[in-house]
Every structure is written in C-alpha cells, then in structure tokens.
Design a protein around this motif. Structure first.
Motif, short mmCIF file in Angstrom:
data_model
loop_
_atom_site.label_atom_id
_atom_site.label_comp_id
_atom_site.label_asym_id
_atom_site.label_seq_id
_atom_site.Cartn_x
_atom_site.Cartn_y
_atom_site.Cartn_z
N ASP A 172 -14.71 -12.29 26.80
CA ASP A 172 -16.03 -12.14 27.42
C ASP A 172 -16.83 -11.03 26.74
N LEU A 175 -18.14 -12.44 23.51
CA LEU A 175 -19.28 -13.32 23.75
C LEU A 175 -20.53 -12.52 24.07
N ILE A 178 -22.07 -11.10 20.94
CA ILE A 178 -22.83 -12.09 20.17
C ILE A 178 -24.19 -12.36 20.82
N LEU A 179 -24.19 -12.48 22.15
CA LEU A 179 -25.46 -12.71 22.86
C LEU A 179 -26.39 -11.52 22.69
N PRO A 184 -27.23 -16.86 20.55
CA PRO A 184 -26.54 -17.74 21.52
C PRO A 184 -26.03 -19.03 20.91
N GLN A 186 -24.28 -19.36 18.47
CA GLN A 186 -22.92 -19.15 18.00
C GLN A 186 -21.92 -19.05 19.16
N THR A 187 -22.38 -19.34 20.36
CA THR A 187 -21.52 -19.29 21.55
C THR A 187 -21.55 -20.65 22.25
N SER A 211 -22.23 -22.01 30.96
CA SER A 211 -21.22 -22.63 30.11
C SER A 211 -20.07 -23.06 31.01
N VAL A 267 -21.82 -11.08 30.65
CA VAL A 267 -21.03 -12.31 30.76
C VAL A 267 -20.06 -12.16 31.93
#
Length: 306
Positions: A172, A175, A178-179, A184, A186-187, A211, A267
């Motif tokens: 998490d 993720l 990355i966000l 996004p 890439q997730t 998701s 997340v």
C-alpha cells in the motif's frame, strides 16, 4: 467529467479551517560544551514565538548580573532561578535578529549568548531550543548525565525511524508513493470522481480512485500563498465509533513552496472498512502544518469492494 460535489452516498468532501491541534514548532534539546574561555565565543540560542526555552547550568545563576539587551517588546522578562534561565519570546523573531544575553554564575563566570531564530531550509518551520544544558567541565557528573541522555535520545530516534520504515515498507505504501508521483496509470487504480476546491490562495484537486480490494484518494495541492504548505498528519477512522484504521500515506515533497504544486496520496485496504460483520464509512482527515484540519473526506466502503 464535471467538478461538482456529490451527494453523501458517494463522497461528501468538506473544506474546513477549524483549529484541531496546537501549533507545534520543532523542539530541540541539546548540550553546549563551553571552552576554557567561554567569553571568546558567544553560542547561539534558537527561540520561537510563545515557546519557552530553558537554559540549564551546572552552577547557580546570579539574578542581578544576568541580563539581555533590547528584550522589551520582544520577550517576557527573564526568569532566573537556581541553575536555570527561561526565555520566552512574545512572537517569532527573524533569523537576522540578534539579542545579546549575558548569564553570570554565582562564581562570577560570565557566559555570553546570541539569541536568534533558525528556519529549516525546505519548509520555513521554526526550530526552537526547548532545553539547552550548558556544561563547562566535560568530566562533571552533570556532563556525563547529559551526554548519556543525549546518546539515549539519538538511539531512541534511530530506533523509531527504523521501526517506522519497517512498518511503511508495504504494498500500500508503494502504491501511495506512485500515486503521489501523479502516475496512476502505473497502478491498478482507476479514477472514479474528481473535485476542485479553493481556500484562499491554495487550490485542491481531489481525485478518488478505486480498485479491487483497495481505495485511494489523491490531493493535488497548488500553493499560491507567500508561505510553504505542509501536511502535519493524516488520520483515518470510522465515522461511528472513532476507531483508528490503518492506511498508507505518501507525499511527493516535504513542503509545497509558494508557486508550486505537490501531491498527497492515501491508500486504504478493504479491511479498513470492516467493522465486525459490517462495512463502515471511514473519515479521512488532512491536517495542515500549523495544526488546522484543512480537509476531510468520508469514504464509502463501495470504493474497495471486489
């Protein structure tokens, strides 16, 4: 996609500016080791507005011979008692300001200081000395004790840092990182809703992602104020019961300086919504650096349903 506020069944989001936490400058406890000739160099003491700074000496302080130049209108009167001197600025002073403080001990030793302020280079936060232990004899009991406390504090801070890193080394958190880089694609998340809010000279674009088994919220923050914007903390808990829930948070920078844009990403796993046999709404709060709760979002369990 329209930038509108949805009904409560989807995602109520409110921009607020209510005081929830006290202002908290970075407080520091440190040791000053004096040379054999302490008058040669005046050590600096860093203060912040409305924050008490305590100077602690090995010997008693002479009240009549301890004074600070130019303090009126800037500081409360000096508090001198026993082995301690207390400084309390009425308001913040600038790093370029200098106030000369001369502390005289009962044995006639004079110890000069320069009282000023310091700012961290990235976000402009005030750094205040909470307690300064002034030591002349490095072999004295006070010096040994102060050195021990300082070593224990460094060890504790390092241990907490390692433990925090281990706790945050999760999928998490990856993720969220990355966000927070505004990537996004890439997730596994897909955008569900988006809103734009304005408070003063700070603009917030709030994007809601869903998701399989996870929910995410990304705040894009554009700062047009003349001071940095920084997040102090985020909280996630059940709307009914106020029970704290686990989540991952990441930012793309320590502070959003004037004229720039930054991101905060949150997340949460579907298990965070679970309360016994039921799924509950969660309240996500974002607190600004100065302790104000600036944003809160109510998250519906539907965001993380498989």
């Amino acid at each position: 996609m329209r930038d509108i506020l949805p009904s409560r069944s989807v995602l109520p989001l409110v921009l607020v500016a209510s005081v929830a936490l006290a202002k908290d400058p970075d407080v520091v406890e440190r040791i000053i080791n004096l040379s054999e000739h302490p008058a040669v160099t005046a050590n600096k003491i860093y203060v912040a507005g409305r924050v008490a700074t305590v100077l602690r000496f090995e010997k008693e302080v002479d009240l009549e011979q301890t004074r600070m130049l130019g303090w009126k209108g800037w500081f409360e009167p000096l508090l001198v008692g026993g082995t301690k001197v207390v400084l309390e600025p009425l308001r913040d002073i600038e790093p370029g300001d200098r106030f000369m403080l001369l502390v005289t001990l009962r044995d006639s030793t004079e110890v000069p200081f320069v009282v000023t302020s310091e700012q961290q280079p990235l976000d402009g936060r005030r750094v205040a000395d909470q307690q300064v232990t002034v030591i002349r004899s490095l072999e004295s009991a006070s010096a040994v004790q102060a050195s021990l406390y300082e070593s224990l504090k460094r060890e504790r801070d390092l241990r907490e840092k390692v433990e925090r890193h281990e706790q945050e080394d999760s999928v998490d958190h990856a993720l969220a990182a990355i966000l927070a880089k505004d990537a996004p694609q890439q997730t596994p998340f897909r955008e569900w809703r988006k809103w734009r809010l304005q408070e003063g000279d700070v603009e917030f674009v709030v994007r809601l992602f869903k998701s399989k088994g996870k929910a995410a919220v990304v705040f894009k923050i554009t700062n047009r104020e003349n001071q940095p914007w920084k997040m102090k903390m985020a909280r996630l808990y059940t709307v009914s019961g106020w029970k704290d829930k686990p989540f991952a948070v990441r930012t793309d920078r320590e502070a959003i300086t004037p004229g720039t844009t930054g991101y905060v990403a949150i997340v949460a796993d579907k298990s965070a919504f679970q309360e016994g046999a039921e799924q509950k709404d969660l309240l996500l709060e974002i607190y600004r650096d100065d302790g104000y709760r600036q944003l809160f979002v109510v998250l519906d369990p539907a965001l993380a349903r498989d």
